[in-house]
Scaffold this motif. Structure first.
Motif, mmCIF file in Angstrom:
data_model
loop_
_atom_site.group_PDB
_atom_site.id
_atom_site.type_symbol
_atom_site.label_atom_id
_atom_site.label_comp_id
_atom_site.label_asym_id
_atom_site.label_seq_id
_atom_site.Cartn_x
_atom_site.Cartn_y
_atom_site.Cartn_z
ATOM 1 N N ALA A 55 0.831 -1.206 0.000
ATOM 2 C CA ALA A 55 0.000 0.000 0.000
ATOM 3 C C ALA A 55 0.865 1.255 0.000
ATOM 4 C CB ALA A 55 -0.929 -0.005 1.211
ATOM 5 N N LEU A 56 1.943 1.246 0.770
ATOM 6 C CA LEU A 56 2.839 2.401 0.805
ATOM 7 C C LEU A 56 3.484 2.640 -0.549
ATOM 8 C CD1 LEU A 56 4.254 4.580 2.507
ATOM 9 C CD2 LEU A 56 6.007 2.883 3.059
ATOM 10 N N SER A 57 3.906 1.576 -1.202
ATOM 11 C CA SER A 57 4.506 1.728 -2.529
ATOM 12 C C SER A 57 3.469 2.184 -3.556
ATOM 13 C CB SER A 57 5.135 0.396 -2.962
ATOM 14 O OG SER A 57 5.597 0.466 -4.295
ATOM 15 N N GLY A 58 2.269 1.571 -3.515
ATOM 16 C CA GLY A 58 1.233 1.931 -4.483
ATOM 17 C C GLY A 58 0.708 3.336 -4.312
ATOM 18 N N SER A 59 0.802 3.876 -3.105
ATOM 19 C CA SER A 59 0.301 5.231 -2.893
ATOM 20 C C SER A 59 1.144 6.280 -3.602
ATOM 21 C CB SER A 59 0.258 5.533 -1.393
ATOM 22 O OG SER A 59 1.567 5.535 -0.843
ATOM 23 N N PHE A 60 2.363 5.930 -3.993
ATOM 24 C CA PHE A 60 3.235 6.859 -4.726
ATOM 25 C C PHE A 60 3.279 6.543 -6.223
ATOM 26 C CE2 PHE A 60 4.950 6.947 -0.395
ATOM 27 C CZ PHE A 60 4.976 8.305 -0.164
ATOM 28 N N LYS A 61 2.426 5.638 -6.691
ATOM 29 C CA LYS A 61 2.411 5.267 -8.100
ATOM 30 C C LYS A 61 1.213 5.886 -8.805
ATOM 31 C CE LYS A 61 4.439 0.657 -7.364
ATOM 32 N NZ LYS A 61 4.204 -0.805 -7.517
ATOM 33 N N PRO A 62 1.339 6.217 -10.080
ATOM 34 C CA PRO A 62 0.144 6.551 -10.869
ATOM 35 C C PRO A 62 -0.772 5.340 -10.949
ATOM 36 C CG PRO A 62 2.153 7.248 -11.994
ATOM 37 C CD PRO A 62 2.585 6.395 -10.840
ATOM 38 N N ARG A 63 -2.037 5.582 -11.210
ATOM 39 C CA ARG A 63 -3.009 4.494 -11.205
ATOM 40 C C ARG A 63 -2.657 3.405 -12.210
ATOM 41 N NH1 ARG A 63 -9.143 6.305 -11.473
ATOM 42 N NH2 ARG A 63 -8.240 7.572 -9.799
ATOM 43 N N GLY A 64 -2.111 3.763 -13.330
ATOM 44 C CA GLY A 64 -1.772 2.758 -14.333
ATOM 45 C C GLY A 64 -0.625 1.852 -13.924
ATOM 46 N N ASP A 65 0.265 2.340 -13.046
ATOM 47 C CA ASP A 65 1.412 1.534 -12.629
ATOM 48 C C ASP A 65 1.086 0.585 -11.484
ATOM 49 O OD1 ASP A 65 2.800 2.892 -14.529
ATOM 50 O OD2 ASP A 65 3.873 4.210 -13.128
ATOM 51 N N ILE A 66 -0.057 0.774 -10.831
ATOM 52 C CA ILE A 66 -0.395 -0.080 -9.696
ATOM 53 C C ILE A 66 -0.600 -1.523 -10.140
ATOM 54 C CG2 ILE A 66 -2.118 -0.515 -7.902
ATOM 55 C CD1 ILE A 66 -2.555 2.468 -7.717
ATOM 56 N N PHE A 67 -1.208 -1.710 -11.310
ATOM 57 C CA PHE A 67 -1.494 -3.054 -11.812
ATOM 58 C C PHE A 67 -0.555 -3.438 -12.952
ATOM 59 C CE2 PHE A 67 -5.449 -1.374 -10.080
ATOM 60 C CZ PHE A 67 -5.785 -2.367 -9.176
ATOM 61 N N ALA A 68 0.643 -2.860 -12.953
ATOM 62 C CA ALA A 68 1.615 -3.182 -13.998
ATOM 63 C C ALA A 68 2.065 -4.635 -13.866
ATOM 64 C CB ALA A 68 2.818 -2.257 -13.903
ATOM 65 N N THR A 69 2.352 -5.244 -14.995
ATOM 66 C CA THR A 69 2.827 -6.631 -15.051
ATOM 67 C C THR A 69 4.213 -6.654 -15.700
ATOM 68 O OG1 THR A 69 0.539 -7.380 -15.272
ATOM 69 C CG2 THR A 69 2.285 -8.966 -15.816
ATOM 70 N N PRO A 70 5.210 -7.239 -15.041
ATOM 71 C CA PRO A 70 5.168 -7.820 -13.686
ATOM 72 C C PRO A 70 5.083 -6.742 -12.617
ATOM 73 C CG PRO A 70 7.408 -7.807 -14.506
ATOM 74 C CD PRO A 70 6.554 -7.320 -15.640
ATOM 75 N N PRO A 71 4.542 -7.092 -11.443
ATOM 76 C CA PRO A 71 4.409 -6.077 -10.388
ATOM 77 C C PRO A 71 5.771 -5.603 -9.887
ATOM 78 C CG PRO A 71 3.895 -8.276 -9.550
ATOM 79 C CD PRO A 71 4.030 -8.411 -11.031
ATOM 80 N N ARG A 72 5.841 -4.350 -9.536
ATOM 81 C CA ARG A 72 7.081 -3.751 -9.043
ATOM 82 C C ARG A 72 6.837 -3.193 -7.648
ATOM 83 N NH1 ARG A 72 8.424 -0.204 -14.500
ATOM 84 N NH2 ARG A 72 8.630 -1.989 -15.943
ATOM 85 N N LEU A 73 7.716 -3.562 -6.739
ATOM 86 C CA LEU A 73 7.553 -3.091 -5.367
ATOM 87 C C LEU A 73 7.844 -1.595 -5.257
ATOM 88 C CD1 LEU A 73 7.015 -3.644 -2.391
ATOM 89 C CD2 LEU A 73 9.431 -4.265 -2.125
ATOM 90 N N LEU A 74 8.903 -1.136 -5.895
ATOM 91 C CA LEU A 74 9.268 0.278 -5.844
ATOM 92 C C LEU A 74 8.704 1.002 -7.057
ATOM 93 C CD1 LEU A 74 12.992 0.008 -4.690
ATOM 94 C CD2 LEU A 74 10.958 0.427 -3.292
ATOM 95 N N PRO A 75 8.113 2.167 -6.875
ATOM 96 C CA PRO A 75 7.572 2.925 -8.017
ATOM 97 C C PRO A 75 8.681 3.426 -8.931
ATOM 98 C CG PRO A 75 7.459 4.229 -6.017
ATOM 99 C CD PRO A 75 7.895 2.862 -5.592
ATOM 100 N N THR A 76 8.457 3.305 -10.215
ATOM 101 C CA THR A 76 9.452 3.778 -11.183
ATOM 102 C C THR A 76 9.448 5.300 -11.288
ATOM 103 O OG1 THR A 76 7.814 3.474 -12.944
ATOM 104 C CG2 THR A 76 9.348 1.644 -12.519
ATOM 105 N N SER A 77 8.286 5.896 -11.164
ATOM 106 C CA SER A 77 8.183 7.366 -11.203
ATOM 107 C C SER A 77 7.335 7.822 -10.023
ATOM 108 C CB SER A 77 7.549 7.827 -12.519
ATOM 109 O OG SER A 77 6.300 7.176 -12.729
ATOM 110 N N PRO A 78 7.920 7.962 -8.832
ATOM 111 C CA PRO A 78 7.152 8.341 -7.641
ATOM 112 C C PRO A 78 6.458 9.686 -7.821
ATOM 113 C CG PRO A 78 9.372 7.603 -7.067
ATOM 114 C CD PRO A 78 9.345 7.774 -8.547
ATOM 115 N N THR A 79 5.249 9.779 -7.260
ATOM 116 C CA THR A 79 4.478 11.006 -7.359
ATOM 117 C C THR A 79 3.674 11.206 -6.085
ATOM 118 O OG1 THR A 79 2.745 12.152 -8.599
ATOM 119 C CG2 THR A 79 2.612 9.762 -8.485
ATOM 120 N N LEU A 80 3.450 12.464 -5.726
ATOM 121 C CA LEU A 80 2.616 12.823 -4.579
ATOM 122 C C LEU A 80 1.221 13.262 -5.007
ATOM 123 C CD1 LEU A 80 5.198 14.845 -2.438
ATOM 124 C CD2 LEU A 80 4.414 12.493 -2.062
#
Length: 301
Positions: A55-80
């Motif tokens: 949840a902490l990682s997904g909260s800094f991801k754009p909506r499209g990156d949350i369900f990216a395949t394969p899943p990534r624990l760390l956001p590639t482009s963090p955003t607030l």
């Protein structure tokens, strides 16, 4: 005449004098058990922390990156942006304030009422005591969903359907809290202390506040943590009582975002992360009393 020679058992060079015949602890076995214990605890900690970390990682991801395949624990482009949208375009602060205020009030009232009721069941004799205690204790086996509708109808018929009041009612005198206080008082409050206080002229109220309550500090902390979490995380009862989403609690507000047309997973994750802040603070502030209360409940006498 020669003196007979008596055979003595040979001592292990690694043992000191007087220790022959004793078994030395197997240090290798102890280290292996400890390593297995630490490994098990580490795996369990990761299992319990995984949803929060996701949840902490997904909260800094754009909506499209949350369900990216394969899943990534760390956001590639963090955003607030998720937090900005949640705090400026949604009434999250109202949800947060209502949940926190209701939980704090319910905790204070519940701890006080349960302590008094537990003291009465533990140290007083009155007619119907066993029957009342049996009825109270048996209510633990009744799911809250069973009494949900009758409780709602009762409050509405009595004119007590105000959300602020109604949200606190289920946590005023929980059977679990009364039973917990009664057991702790029986074990930790000797009758001699109460008799001495009465001989010195203390009233029952003064005896309770000045003698009994200080002895109950560990169990009060444990009960406070339990009550706060139960009230703060409650979803079903606020869903029945509250009709205005702008005055909802945090769990109900996040469910509203989840049920929206665009399924705001990004906002839900950001809200979930912020919603954990009060629970973590309560645990950190009362962790000592919580551990002492649990330890005291595990030891008899």
């Amino acid at each position: 005449m020669s003196t007979p020679v008596v055979d003595r058992p040979r001592e292990d060079p690694g043992q000191g004098p007087g220790t022959s015949g004793r078994l030395r602890p197997d240090r290798g076995h102890g280290r292996g058990s400890r390593a297995l214990l630490y490994l098990t605890l580490t795996v369990l900690a990761l299992v319990f922390l995984a949803p929060l970390l996701w949840a902490l990682s997904g909260s800094f991801k754009p909506r499209g990156d949350i369900f990216a395949t394969p899943p990534r624990l760390l956001p590639t482009s963090p955003t607030l942006e998720n937090y900005r949208t949640l705090l400026t375009e949604q009434p999250f602060w109202t949800w947060f304030a209502i949940s926190t205020a209701v939980a704090l009030i319910a905790t204070v009232v519940s701890v006080f009422v349960c302590a008094m009721a537990g003291f009465g069941f533990a140290k007083y004799r009155f007619a119907g005591k066993r029957v009342l205690f049996a009825l109270m204790f048996s209510s633990l086996s009744i799911p809250f969903a069973v009494i949900l509708v009758p409780l709602f109808v009762l409050l509405v018929k009595a004119g007590l359907g105000n959300p602020w009041f109604a949200l606190i009612v289920p946590w005023v005198a929980p059977a679990f809290g009364i039973f917990m206080m009664q057991q702790f008082i029986v074990q930790s409050v000797p009758d001699d202390i109460l008799e001495a206080a009465r001989i010195d002229g203390c009233s029952e109220a003064r005896t309770f506040f000045t003698i009994v309550l200080p002895l109950l500090r560990p169990s009060l902390g444990a009960l406070a943590v339990w009550t706060f979490l139960q009230s703060y995380n409650s979803f079903l009862w606020p869903l029945v009582i509250i009709s205005d989403t702008s005055r909802a609690t945090v769990p109900l507000g996040l469910q509203t975002l989840f049920q929206s047309e665009n399924r705001a997973y990004d906002l839900v994750l950001a809200g979930s992360v912020l919603a954990t802040v009060p629970t973590i603070l309560v645990f950190l502030l009362l962790r000592r009393q919580l551990l002492e209360g649990l330890a005291a409940g595990a030891v008899k006498g």
